[in-house]
Design a protein around this motif. Structure first.
Motif, PDB file in Angstrom:
ATOM      1  N   GLY A  68       7.747   7.096  -4.890  1.00  0.00           N
ATOM      2  CA  GLY A  68       6.477   6.997  -5.621  1.00  0.00           C
ATOM      3  C   GLY A  68       5.269   7.083  -4.705  1.00  0.00           C
ATOM      4  O   GLY A  68       4.323   6.300  -4.822  1.00  0.00           O
TER       5      GLY A  68
ATOM      6  N   SER B 261       3.027   9.412  -4.580  1.00  0.00           N
ATOM      7  CA  SER B 261       1.926  10.267  -5.051  1.00  0.00           C
ATOM      8  C   SER B 261       0.636   9.479  -5.226  1.00  0.00           C
ATOM      9  O   SER B 261      -0.441  10.061  -5.256  1.00  0.00           O
ATOM     10  CB  SER B 261       2.290  10.937  -6.380  1.00  0.00           C
ATOM     11  N   SER B 262       0.737   8.145  -5.337  1.00  0.00           N
ATOM     12  CA  SER B 262      -0.498   7.383  -5.534  1.00  0.00           C
ATOM     13  C   SER B 262      -0.312   5.926  -5.143  1.00  0.00           C
ATOM     14  O   SER B 262       0.809   5.473  -4.856  1.00  0.00           O
ATOM     15  CB  SER B 262      -0.969   7.511  -6.996  1.00  0.00           C
TER      16      SER B 262
ATOM     17  N   ILE C 124       0.158   2.227  -3.985  1.00  0.00           N
ATOM     18  CA  ILE C 124       0.839   1.498  -2.909  1.00  0.00           C
ATOM     19  C   ILE C 124       1.773   2.435  -2.134  1.00  0.00           C
ATOM     20  O   ILE C 124       1.838   2.391  -0.903  1.00  0.00           O
ATOM     21  CB  ILE C 124       1.624   0.295  -3.507  1.00  0.00           C
TER      22      ILE C 124
ATOM     23  N   ARG D 162       7.955  12.312  -7.551  1.00  0.00           N
ATOM     24  CA  ARG D 162       8.687  13.102  -8.550  1.00  0.00           C
ATOM     25  C   ARG D 162       7.962  14.399  -8.870  1.00  0.00           C
ATOM     26  O   ARG D 162       8.562  15.348  -9.360  1.00  0.00           O
ATOM     27  CB  ARG D 162       8.914  12.294  -9.825  1.00  0.00           C
TER      28      ARG D 162
ATOM     29  N   LYS E 236       1.494  16.718  -6.821  1.00  0.00           N
ATOM     30  CA  LYS E 236       0.546  15.651  -6.468  1.00  0.00           C
ATOM     31  C   LYS E 236       0.507  15.397  -4.949  1.00  0.00           C
ATOM     32  O   LYS E 236      -0.019  14.377  -4.514  1.00  0.00           O
ATOM     33  CB  LYS E 236       0.923  14.371  -7.203  1.00  0.00           C
TER      34      LYS E 236
ATOM     35  N   ASP F  28      12.836  12.007  -8.041  1.00  0.00           N
ATOM     36  CA  ASP F  28      12.620  11.298  -9.302  1.00  0.00           C
ATOM     37  C   ASP F  28      13.687  10.210  -9.325  1.00  0.00           C
ATOM     38  O   ASP F  28      14.890  10.517  -9.398  1.00  0.00           O
ATOM     39  CB  ASP F  28      12.784  12.269 -10.482  1.00  0.00           C
ATOM     40  N   VAL F  29      13.269   8.955  -9.245  1.00  0.00           N
ATOM     41  CA  VAL F  29      14.248   7.871  -9.097  1.00  0.00           C
ATOM     42  C   VAL F  29      15.141   7.704 -10.330  1.00  0.00           C
ATOM     43  O   VAL F  29      16.134   6.986 -10.275  1.00  0.00           O
ATOM     44  CB  VAL F  29      13.571   6.518  -8.727  1.00  0.00           C
TER      45      VAL F  29
ATOM     46  N   ASN G 226       9.392   1.747  -4.205  1.00  0.00           N
ATOM     47  CA  ASN G 226       8.057   1.452  -4.746  1.00  0.00           C
ATOM     48  C   ASN G 226       7.835   2.026  -6.148  1.00  0.00           C
ATOM     49  O   ASN G 226       7.073   1.466  -6.937  1.00  0.00           O
ATOM     50  CB  ASN G 226       7.019   2.021  -3.761  1.00  0.00           C
TER      51      ASN G 226
ATOM     52  N   TYR H   2       8.183  -5.240 -18.619  1.00  0.00           N
ATOM     53  CA  TYR H   2       7.835  -5.020 -17.200  1.00  0.00           C
ATOM     54  C   TYR H   2       8.288  -6.207 -16.346  1.00  0.00           C
ATOM     55  O   TYR H   2       8.958  -6.044 -15.330  1.00  0.00           O
ATOM     56  CB  TYR H   2       6.323  -4.817 -17.069  1.00  0.00           C
TER      57      TYR H   2
ATOM     58  N   LYS I 239      11.073  -6.793 -13.114  1.00  0.00           N
ATOM     59  CA  LYS I 239      10.746  -7.356 -11.795  1.00  0.00           C
ATOM     60  C   LYS I 239      11.545  -8.635 -11.517  1.00  0.00           C
ATOM     61  O   LYS I 239      11.949  -8.882 -10.390  1.00  0.00           O
ATOM     62  CB  LYS I 239       9.233  -7.592 -11.666  1.00  0.00           C
TER      63      LYS I 239
ATOM     64  N   GLY J 241      -0.163  -9.137  -6.055  1.00  0.00           N
ATOM     65  CA  GLY J 241      -0.924  -9.591  -7.227  1.00  0.00           C
ATOM     66  C   GLY J 241      -1.597  -8.368  -7.832  1.00  0.00           C
ATOM     67  O   GLY J 241      -0.982  -7.305  -7.935  1.00  0.00           O
TER      68      GLY J 241
ATOM     69  N   ILE K 252      -3.542  -5.202  -7.626  1.00  0.00           N
ATOM     70  CA  ILE K 252      -3.869  -4.234  -6.579  1.00  0.00           C
ATOM     71  C   ILE K 252      -4.540  -3.042  -7.258  1.00  0.00           C
ATOM     72  O   ILE K 252      -4.026  -2.524  -8.257  1.00  0.00           O
ATOM     73  CB  ILE K 252      -2.594  -3.752  -5.836  1.00  0.00           C
TER      74      ILE K 252
ATOM     75  N   THR L 187      -4.951   0.232  -8.080  1.00  0.00           N
ATOM     76  CA  THR L 187      -4.226   1.511  -8.018  1.00  0.00           C
ATOM     77  C   THR L 187      -4.386   2.202  -9.373  1.00  0.00           C
ATOM     78  O   THR L 187      -5.166   1.776 -10.214  1.00  0.00           O
ATOM     79  CB  THR L 187      -2.715   1.280  -7.765  1.00  0.00           C
TER      80      THR L 187
ATOM     81  N   SER M  71      -1.279   4.652 -15.538  1.00  0.00           N
ATOM     82  CA  SER M  71       0.090   5.159 -15.674  1.00  0.00           C
ATOM     83  C   SER M  71       0.941   4.260 -16.575  1.00  0.00           C
ATOM     84  O   SER M  71       2.056   4.617 -16.941  1.00  0.00           O
ATOM     85  CB  SER M  71       0.746   5.316 -14.288  1.00  0.00           C
TER      86      SER M  71
END
Ligand SMILES: NC(=O)c1ccc[n+]([C@@H]2O[C@H](COP(=O)([O-])OP(=O)(O)OC[C@H]3O[C@@H](n4cnc5c(N)ncnc54)[C@H](OP(=O)(O)O)[C@@H]3O)[C@@H](O)[C@H]2O)c1
Length: 287
Positions: free
Chosen positions: A13, A15-16, A18, A38, A42, A63-64, A90, A156, A160, A187, A189, A191, A196
């Motif tokens: 990941g 492309s943007s 983190i 992926r 980008k 692509d994960v 990530n 989500y 995690k 925390g 961040i 981005t 997304s």
């Protein structure tokens, strides 16, 4: 390109956000870095930076979610550079929606990337790390949401929480093989994550009974992203660099003032007080 063949890193990941900053930071610090993403379209900015600074960074498509692509990409890296020292898992995205309004497919899709994506890439990399001199380091990007539940974010946060359990468990089983596992808990961040993130299909209309709460939570997260005191992805990348270059790193690293404060509060407060604090903070109108 000054390729340092001794230390090889892969970041998913890139492309943007983190992932982007982590790939650049590792490359600036001498790691031969595979900035995987992926969508190769980008890669323009990261490639330009790498070229301008003569960084040992290459872009590779991963692509994960894709078994075959992950296997082929890792095989290619091993063929090229023979080893993998650091894997930063990530890639991920956010999913808003109350549980009642999330379809099983939506929840599975969230797990497919945020949890099984980590499993997939890690499983592909482990035989290489286990069989090479010096072992390796797996860095999993979790979240404060991997320790603390939040309304409208159950899918989500579940990914995690699962990632935390996976990471802590494998940290024990991989230790005899010299493979270290590190969990990063950012925390808020700044981005692209709010753009997304996806909203459960059933959650978007005014008819949803959860509509005010969904709006409120999304609004709160957006405002935290815009808060000048929230951290930048550079801070996360610095912590990752520190963790992977430490001789004996701890298992968990939080990033950002908000993250440390919440995790400390969870440790120190009674469970009831902590739960009330979270409700007050995230859904004051429901109190
Ligand atoms: N920002 C925060 O406040 C925060 C806090 C805690 C944890 N995190 C975690 O940090 C990680 C990075 O997020 P970010 O904040 O940097 O968000 P971001 O800017 O949206 O970056 C997410 C990255 O993941 C990639 N990605 C998504 N699905 C993928 C897939 N199937 N295969 C490969 N790559 C995929 C995206 O690629 P595309 O560009 O192609 O979409 C993008 O490169 C995530 O795991 C997130 O959960 C973020």
């Amino acid at each position: 390109m000054k390729l340092n063949e001794k230390r090889v890193a892969i970041v998913t990941g890139s492309s943007s956000g983190i992932g982007f900053q982590t790939a650049i930071t590792l490359a600036r610090n001498g790691y031969s870095t595979y900035a995987s993403m992926r969508n190769i379209e980008k890669s323009k900015i990261i490639t330009e930076i790498a070229k301008k600074e003569s960084l040992p960074l290459q872009v590779i498509m991963i692509d994960v979610n894709d078994d075959v692509n992950v296997k082929n990409a890792i095989d290619k890296i091993v063929k090229d550079v023979k080893r993998i020292d650091v894997l930063v898992n990530n890639a991920g995205y956010g999913q808003f929606g109350a549980l009642e309004e999330l379809s099983i497919e939506e929840i599975k899709a969230q797990f497919e990337t945020n949890f099984f994506g980590v499993v997939r890439v890690t499983q592909a990399v482990l035989p290489i790390m286990r069989n090479q001199k010096g072992g390796g380091t797996i860095v999993n990007i979790s979240s404060v949401g991997g320790q603390v539940g939040a309304p409208i974010l159950s899918a989500y946060n579940s990914t995690k929480f699962a990632l935390e359990g996976l990471s802590e468990s494998i940290s024990h089983e991989l230790r005899p093989f010299g493979i270290r596992v590190i969990i990063i808990e950012p925390g808020f961040i700044k981005t692209n994550i709010m753009n997304s993130s996806v909203l459960a299909k059933k959650a978007s209309g005014h008819k949803s009974p959860y509509y005010p709460y969904t709006q409120s939570i999304q609004g709160y997260f957006r405002s935290m992203m815009d808060n000048p005191e929230s951290s930048n992805p550079e801070e996360v990348a610095k912590v990752i660099l520190h963790a992977v270059t430490s001789e004996n790193p701890q298992l968990r690293f939080t990033v950002g003032n908000d993250a440390s404060a919440i995790i400390q509060a969870k440790r120190k407060m009674s469970e009831l007080d902590f739960i009330n604090l979270i409700r007050q903070q995230l859904l004051p109108e429901s109190q």
